[in-house]
Design an enzyme around this catalytic site. Structure first.
Site, PDB file in Angstrom:
ATOM      1  N   ASP A  12       0.808  -1.222   0.000  1.00 58.60           N
ATOM      2  CA  ASP A  12       0.000   0.000   0.000  1.00 58.60           C
ATOM      3  C   ASP A  12       0.840   1.271   0.000  1.00 58.60           C
ATOM      4  O   ASP A  12       0.449   2.289   0.558  1.00 58.60           O
ATOM      5  CB  ASP A  12      -0.956   0.027   1.216  1.00 58.60           C
ATOM      6  CG  ASP A  12      -1.822  -1.213   1.268  1.00 58.60           C
ATOM      7  OD1 ASP A  12      -2.222  -1.683   0.190  1.00 58.60           O
ATOM      8  OD2 ASP A  12      -2.084  -1.706   2.375  1.00 58.60           O
ATOM      9  N   LYS A  15       2.054   2.135  -5.132  1.00 56.53           N
ATOM     10  CA  LYS A  15       2.683   1.597  -6.347  1.00 56.53           C
ATOM     11  C   LYS A  15       1.827   1.832  -7.584  1.00 56.53           C
ATOM     12  O   LYS A  15       2.341   2.108  -8.660  1.00 56.53           O
ATOM     13  CB  LYS A  15       2.939   0.090  -6.170  1.00 56.53           C
ATOM     14  CG  LYS A  15       3.893  -0.230  -5.027  1.00 56.53           C
ATOM     15  CD  LYS A  15       4.091  -1.733  -4.846  1.00 56.53           C
ATOM     16  CE  LYS A  15       2.892  -2.478  -4.315  1.00 56.53           C
ATOM     17  NZ  LYS A  15       2.537  -2.208  -2.918  1.00 56.53           N
ATOM     18  N   GLY A  39      -4.164  -4.424  -4.186  1.00 55.36           N
ATOM     19  CA  GLY A  39      -5.172  -3.426  -4.523  1.00 55.36           C
ATOM     20  C   GLY A  39      -4.446  -2.154  -4.919  1.00 55.36           C
ATOM     21  O   GLY A  39      -3.987  -1.420  -4.064  1.00 55.36           O
ATOM     22  N   HIS A  40      -4.299  -1.925  -6.214  1.00 54.39           N
ATOM     23  CA  HIS A  40      -3.505  -0.784  -6.693  1.00 54.39           C
ATOM     24  C   HIS A  40      -4.432   0.295  -7.238  1.00 54.39           C
ATOM     25  O   HIS A  40      -5.200   0.058  -8.158  1.00 54.39           O
ATOM     26  CB  HIS A  40      -2.497  -1.245  -7.755  1.00 54.39           C
ATOM     27  CG  HIS A  40      -1.470  -2.193  -7.195  1.00 54.39           C
ATOM     28  ND1 HIS A  40      -0.500  -2.776  -7.957  1.00 54.39           N
ATOM     29  CD2 HIS A  40      -1.281  -2.645  -5.928  1.00 54.39           C
ATOM     30  CE1 HIS A  40       0.260  -3.551  -7.178  1.00 54.39           C
ATOM     31  NE2 HIS A  40      -0.212  -3.494  -5.946  1.00 54.39           N
ATOM     32  N   GLN A 223       2.307  -6.109  -3.097  1.00 55.14           N
ATOM     33  CA  GLN A 223       2.710  -6.222  -1.688  1.00 55.14           C
ATOM     34  C   GLN A 223       3.990  -5.392  -1.456  1.00 55.14           C
ATOM     35  O   GLN A 223       4.225  -4.447  -2.172  1.00 55.14           O
ATOM     36  CB  GLN A 223       2.911  -7.695  -1.279  1.00 55.14           C
ATOM     37  CG  GLN A 223       1.618  -8.501  -1.181  1.00 55.14           C
ATOM     38  CD  GLN A 223       1.088  -8.990  -2.514  1.00 55.14           C
ATOM     39  OE1 GLN A 223       1.803  -9.604  -3.288  1.00 55.14           O
ATOM     40  NE2 GLN A 223      -0.160  -8.720  -2.797  1.00 55.14           N
TER      41      GLN A 223
HETATM   42  P1  IMO Z   1      -0.645  -4.213  -2.396  1.00 57.14           P
HETATM   43  O1  IMO Z   1      -0.047  -4.757  -3.655  1.00 57.14           O
HETATM   44  C1  IMO Z   1      -1.198  -4.624   1.886  1.00 57.14           C
HETATM   45  C2  IMO Z   1      -1.187  -8.689   3.558  1.00 57.14           C
HETATM   46  C3  IMO Z   1      -2.460  -9.142   4.222  1.00 57.14           C
HETATM   47  C4  IMO Z   1      -1.897 -10.087   5.274  1.00 57.14           C
HETATM   48  C5  IMO Z   1      -0.728 -10.728   4.561  1.00 57.14           C
HETATM   49  C6  IMO Z   1      -1.014 -12.092   3.970  1.00 57.14           C
HETATM   50  O2  IMO Z   1      -1.948  -3.535  -2.565  1.00 57.14           O
HETATM   51  O3  IMO Z   1       0.366  -3.394  -1.654  1.00 57.14           O
HETATM   52  P2  IMO Z   1      -2.412 -12.883   1.826  1.00 57.14           P
HETATM   53  O4  IMO Z   1      -3.849 -12.687   1.482  1.00 57.14           O
HETATM   54  O5  IMO Z   1      -1.469 -12.295   0.836  1.00 57.14           O
HETATM   55  O6  IMO Z   1      -2.067 -14.284   2.174  1.00 57.14           O
HETATM   56  O7  IMO Z   1      -2.225 -12.050   3.217  1.00 57.14           O
HETATM   57  O8  IMO Z   1      -0.355  -9.838   3.535  1.00 57.14           O
HETATM   58  N1  IMO Z   1      -1.318  -8.204   2.167  1.00 57.14           N
HETATM   59  C7  IMO Z   1      -1.280  -6.908   1.806  1.00 57.14           C
HETATM   60  N2  IMO Z   1      -1.226  -5.789   2.554  1.00 57.14           N
HETATM   61  N3  IMO Z   1      -1.207  -4.520   0.542  1.00 57.14           N
HETATM   62  C8  IMO Z   1      -1.195  -5.626  -0.221  1.00 57.14           C
HETATM   63  O9  IMO Z   1      -1.005  -5.574  -1.547  1.00 57.14           O
HETATM   64  C9  IMO Z   1      -1.306  -6.896   0.399  1.00 57.14           C
HETATM   65  N4  IMO Z   1      -1.384  -8.162  -0.037  1.00 57.14           N
HETATM   66  C10 IMO Z   1      -1.377  -8.948   1.042  1.00 57.14           C
HETATM   67  O10 IMO Z   1      -3.162  -8.072   4.793  1.00 57.14           O
HETATM   68  O11 IMO Z   1      -1.382  -9.346   6.344  1.00 57.14           O
HETATM   69 MG    MG Z   2      -3.160  -3.087  -0.792  1.00 56.62          MG
END
Ligand code: IMO
Ligand code: MG
Length: 423
Positions: A12, A15, A39-40, A223
């Site tokens: 978050d 990106k 979630g971009h 992530q």
């Molecule tokens: P973007 O790309 C923020 C977190 C989840 C959880 C951990 C594992 O938008 O930055 P998962 O469903 O992947 O097995 O969950 O990772 N998580 C994210 N947190 N932004 C994301 O993606 C995330 N994708 C997974 O909240 O703590």
């Molecule tokens: Mg996210």
């Protein structure tokens, strides 16, 4: 020029916005890991778009987007995203989107197992519930189903029968739940295959040929470094390699073909889900920053945990990803603060840690050491030149550069496309 954009904290970082801007200069944008847990967000005019599986460059119609082999694809979710874009007047053709036949498919049993596993854990991870972990687990245990398998009825039948034989036993005996019946799932996934067939190809061959022809590629990390399966705050991580090193295995583009890595970093820190977070706010600041920065998950809507900038954390990212330049996002969220803190170390049992600790106990119980500085207390979202930023904002950025030992090239001062300063 082939450039990687990675998240340097817990995801978050903004990106989506950076990719939307940088992709204007490149021909192809590639997602190389993760799935629809991402979630971009991209804001164009008054319209907000949130991408989960599609690369954030999909709004540029003359560009090509690629979903690489390292991504796990939920075909239903992908088709929904494509339909959503169509409803907004954007028709994604097979020329504009390529999906690796080698990417693994998220099945309904993965999503359900994701929830079951969480419910049995005493220390919950707080996953997004999208089935990401179980899907990657099947890939590694060699019982996964790939996108290319959806195009071959005989192969899909064999793989799905094998999977249901095992999964249905687990569903019944471990979780006391009903399993899945074969015919419905088989038909549903064959149908996804039929609908996605035009997009499915060998994206590794496509990308390498494009690079041979002089095209430029942007790799969009999902992530962040501390959600990486190897380098993150394990076990509170996601199930893929979200660091820059994940690009090669997740796309089939070799390390020697990559020119540059840019890290996206938020001007403060956030995290969704559970796990250690040394500089997390304990005061009412957490609500203030959450509201100002609209810190609610773009995928699950959960409120994000918020805290001060942690230079120990981000310095580790700079090393692991070998960052060439930083993009500081959401600097404007700090506009109202009289005082701003930066985490510069951790103390635990009388010892000061200047390097990011591996030991979970240290990380979980460490108390941050802060430096404090004066805020700028003026709105900055109208500014487009670095030299016009308030003096204290420049001091903040330049101090981060000293601590992190890398230069800041982009500064985002609002959600809109043009609210960015390039140095
Ligand atoms: P973007 O790309 C923020 C977190 C989840 C959880 C951990 C594992 O938008 O930055 P998962 O469903 O992947 O097995 O969950 O990772 N998580 C994210 N947190 N932004 C994301 O993606 C995330 N994708 C997974 O909240 O703590
Ligand atoms: Mg996210």
């Amino acid at each position: 020029m082939n450039v990687v954009v990675v998240g340097s904290q817990w995801g978050d970082e903004g990106k989506g916005k950076l990719i939307d801007i940088l992709s204007q200069e490149s021909d192809i944008t590639v997602r190389y890991q993760g799935g629809n847990n991402a979630g971009h967000t991209v804001v164009v005019g008054n319209q907000e778009y949130i991408f989960h599986l599609l690369p954030s460059a999909i709004l540029h119609r003359d560009k090509v987007c690629v979903i690489g082999n390292g991504v796990v694809v939920d075909p239903g979710a992908l088709l929904k995203e494509l339909r959503g874009l169509k409803a907004k007047g954007i028709d994604v053709t097979a020329k504009g989107l390529k999906i690796s036949g080698r990417s693994h498919v998220v099945m309904p049993y993965h999503r359900i197992l994701d929830g079951f596993r969480e419910s049995l854990r005493k220390n919950k991870i707080g996953t997004t519930g999208r089935g990401i972990g179980p899907c990657y687990a099947d890939k590694v245990t060699r019982c996964g189903i790939r996108m290319v398998d959806l195009l071959n009825p005989g192969i899909l039948r064999a793989r799905l029968e094998d999977n249901l034989r095992e999964k249905n036993e687990i569903f019944r005996k471990v979780y006391g739940e009903k399993g899945f019946s074969f015919p419905g799932l088989y038909k549903e996934y064959l149908d996804y295959g039929r609908r996605l067939a035009p997009y499915i190809c060998d994206t590794a061959v496509y990308l390498n040929k494009a690079i041979d022809e002089g095209k430029s590629v942007l790799f969009e990390g999902a992530q962040g470094t501390f959600l990486d399966i190897d380098f993150g705050t394990y076990p509170f991580v996601t199930s893929s390699n979200s660091i820059a090193g994940g690009v090669c295995a997740g796309s089939g583009v070799a390390p020697t073909r990559i020119d540059k890595t840019i890290a996206c970093v938020k001007a403060y820190t956030t995290r969704v889900g559970e796990g250690p977070f040394p500089t997390e706010f304990s005061s009412s600041l957490k609500d203030e920053i959450r509201m100002k920065g609209k810190e609610f998950g773009a995928t699950t809507g959960r409120p994000r945990r918020c805290g001060w900038f942690d230079s120990v954390l981000v310095r580790y990212s700079v090393i692991i990803n070998h960052i060439d330049a930083l993009a500081i996002m959401k600097l404007d969220v700090l506009d109202d603060l009289a005082k701003i803190k930066i985490g510069v170390g951790y103390t635990y049992k009388g010892k000061v840690h200047k390097d990011f600790p591996m030991d979970f106990e240290v990380l979980n119980k460490a108390r941050p050491v802060y430096e404090e500085m004066d805020g700028w207390k003026t709105p900055i979202n109208g500014i487009r030149q670095y030299r016009q930023l308030p003096r204290n904002a420049k001091i903040y950025i330049e101090h981060l550069e000293d601590l992190l030992k890398v230069g800041v090239k982009y500064i985002s001062i609002g959600t809109k496309r043009d609210e960015i300063i390039v140095r």
